[in-house]
Design an enzyme around this catalytic site. Sequence first.
Site, PDB file in Angstrom:
ATOM      1  N   LYS A 155      53.489  56.824  12.786  1.00  0.00           N
ATOM      2  CA  LYS A 155      52.048  56.348  13.398  1.00  0.00           C
ATOM      3  C   LYS A 155      51.779  57.629  14.397  1.00  0.00           C
ATOM      4  CE  LYS A 155      54.070  52.709  15.284  1.00  0.00           C
ATOM      5  NZ  LYS A 155      55.311  52.450  14.607  1.00  0.00           N
ATOM      6  N   ARG A 188      51.839  44.610  18.958  1.00  0.00           N
ATOM      7  CA  ARG A 188      53.087  44.482  18.037  1.00  0.00           C
ATOM      8  C   ARG A 188      53.409  42.938  17.708  1.00  0.00           C
ATOM      9  NH1 ARG A 188      55.830  49.657  19.220  1.00  0.00           N
ATOM     10  NH2 ARG A 188      57.877  49.660  18.487  1.00  0.00           N
ATOM     11  N   ARG A 238      66.127  61.658  13.458  1.00  0.00           N
ATOM     12  CA  ARG A 238      64.737  62.081  14.500  1.00  0.00           C
ATOM     13  C   ARG A 238      65.456  62.555  15.793  1.00  0.00           C
ATOM     14  NH1 ARG A 238      59.501  58.155  14.946  1.00  0.00           N
ATOM     15  NH2 ARG A 238      60.747  56.726  16.487  1.00  0.00           N
ATOM     16  N   ARG A 296      67.098  59.394  20.651  1.00  0.00           N
ATOM     17  CA  ARG A 296      66.783  58.417  21.735  1.00  0.00           C
ATOM     18  C   ARG A 296      67.763  57.310  21.843  1.00  0.00           C
ATOM     19  NH1 ARG A 296      60.708  56.774  19.810  1.00  0.00           N
ATOM     20  NH2 ARG A 296      61.941  54.622  19.900  1.00  0.00           N
ATOM     21  N   ARG A 340      65.582  47.109  15.483  1.00  0.00           N
ATOM     22  CA  ARG A 340      64.111  47.335  15.685  1.00  0.00           C
ATOM     23  C   ARG A 340      63.453  47.154  14.336  1.00  0.00           C
ATOM     24  NH1 ARG A 340      64.522  53.234  17.027  1.00  0.00           N
ATOM     25  NH2 ARG A 340      62.206  53.484  16.883  1.00  0.00           N
TER      26      ARG A 340
HETATM   27  P1  ADP Z   1      59.029  52.853  17.483  1.00  0.00           P
HETATM   28  O1  ADP Z   1      59.547  54.182  17.107  1.00  0.00           O
HETATM   29  O2  ADP Z   1      60.103  51.839  17.367  1.00  0.00           O
HETATM   30  O3  ADP Z   1      57.776  52.697  16.972  1.00  0.00           O
HETATM   31  P2  ADP Z   1      58.006  52.857  20.279  1.00  0.00           P
HETATM   32  O4  ADP Z   1      57.986  54.326  20.923  1.00  0.00           O
HETATM   33  O5  ADP Z   1      56.608  52.363  19.590  1.00  0.00           O
HETATM   34  O6  ADP Z   1      58.926  52.952  19.049  1.00  0.00           O
HETATM   35  O7  ADP Z   1      58.668  51.915  21.189  1.00  0.00           O
HETATM   36  C1  ADP Z   1      59.877  52.007  21.721  1.00  0.00           C
HETATM   37  C2  ADP Z   1      60.386  50.551  22.295  1.00  0.00           C
HETATM   38  O8  ADP Z   1      59.247  50.264  23.459  1.00  0.00           O
HETATM   39  C3  ADP Z   1      60.358  49.301  21.475  1.00  0.00           C
HETATM   40  O9  ADP Z   1      61.469  49.251  20.745  1.00  0.00           O
HETATM   41  C4  ADP Z   1      59.811  48.164  22.483  1.00  0.00           C
HETATM   42  O10 ADP Z   1      61.287  47.953  23.366  1.00  0.00           O
HETATM   43  C5  ADP Z   1      59.033  48.866  23.483  1.00  0.00           C
HETATM   44  N1  ADP Z   1      57.575  48.757  23.108  1.00  0.00           N
HETATM   45  C6  ADP Z   1      56.484  49.568  22.894  1.00  0.00           C
HETATM   46  N2  ADP Z   1      55.348  49.097  22.519  1.00  0.00           N
HETATM   47  C7  ADP Z   1      55.615  47.672  22.732  1.00  0.00           C
HETATM   48  C8  ADP Z   1      54.816  46.739  22.530  1.00  0.00           C
HETATM   49  N3  ADP Z   1      53.536  46.834  22.108  1.00  0.00           N
HETATM   50  N4  ADP Z   1      55.124  45.480  22.702  1.00  0.00           N
HETATM   51  C9  ADP Z   1      56.463  45.275  23.083  1.00  0.00           C
HETATM   52  N5  ADP Z   1      57.399  46.141  23.188  1.00  0.00           N
HETATM   53  C10 ADP Z   1      56.886  47.527  23.078  1.00  0.00           C
END
Ligand code: ADP
Length: 213
Positions: A13, A88, A127, A160, A171
């Site tokens: 994404k 999400r 990553r 990370r 996740r």
């Molecule tokens: P990913 O690589 O899992 O897509 P992100 O960078 O989008 O990772 O998100 C990292 C973390 O931030 C998620 O695992 C969650 O804890 C939190 N997070 C991010 N966006 C949201 C959201 N829209 N709703 C709830 N938690 C979120």
Amino acid sequence: MKLILLGAPGAGKGTVAKLLTKMDGSVQISTGDILRAAVAAGTELGKQAQAAMKAGDLVSDDLIMGIMGERLKEDDCKNGYLLDGFPRTIPQAEALKVLLADMGEKLDAVVSIEVPRDVILDRLTTRRTCEGCGEIYNVKSNPPKEEGKCDKCGGNVVQREDETEEAISNRLEVYNEMTAPLAGFYEKEGSLLAVEATSSDVVIDAIKKKLAI
Ligand code: ADP
Ligand code: ZN
């Protein structure tokens, strides 16, 4: 353009969003990046989000809607936005619908990037991310020129905290349970563009075709 980018962690994404911003000046809005910056800065928001993020769980819908309600009203959203990692959950999608209606705005499409699970797992474990600017690297396919140092800003390139094997599998589970149903939600609304692709160029081409740009 105004898009939602849906997809599992590691589906690409963020990469697709970055490529799209170069096309028409839309901004990438990543709730994950916003939250990580808050954690790094030690703000109240960061303190509230930290534990859930470390475990790979979701942060509460209220916290996220508070962030996005403000963010979407900022000036740089005028040229369009690419929502990366938001919504999400179904409640977030419902709340976004109300927020956009209040603002008199309409999305161009909801793009679901679909990538096989083995590819996702491989990508997430290899990553690495720059602590300074968020640039993404991969130890196998795209390492920084100097090990551990960002090519762009010289910051530390690290794994990370939520990219341990345990947090990754959590996740993915959380994704399947809470986020995957959003594809059906947007399909019903008639705005879903599902793309099965492991290459971001293929995703970009499908978006261009759909939006006729
Ligand atoms: P990913 O690589 O899992 O897509 P992100 O960078 O989008 O990772 O998100 C990292 C973390 O931030 C998620 O695992 C969650 O804890 C939190 N997070 C991010 N966006 C949201 C959201 N829209 N709703 C709830 N938690 C979120
Ligand atoms: Zn950097």
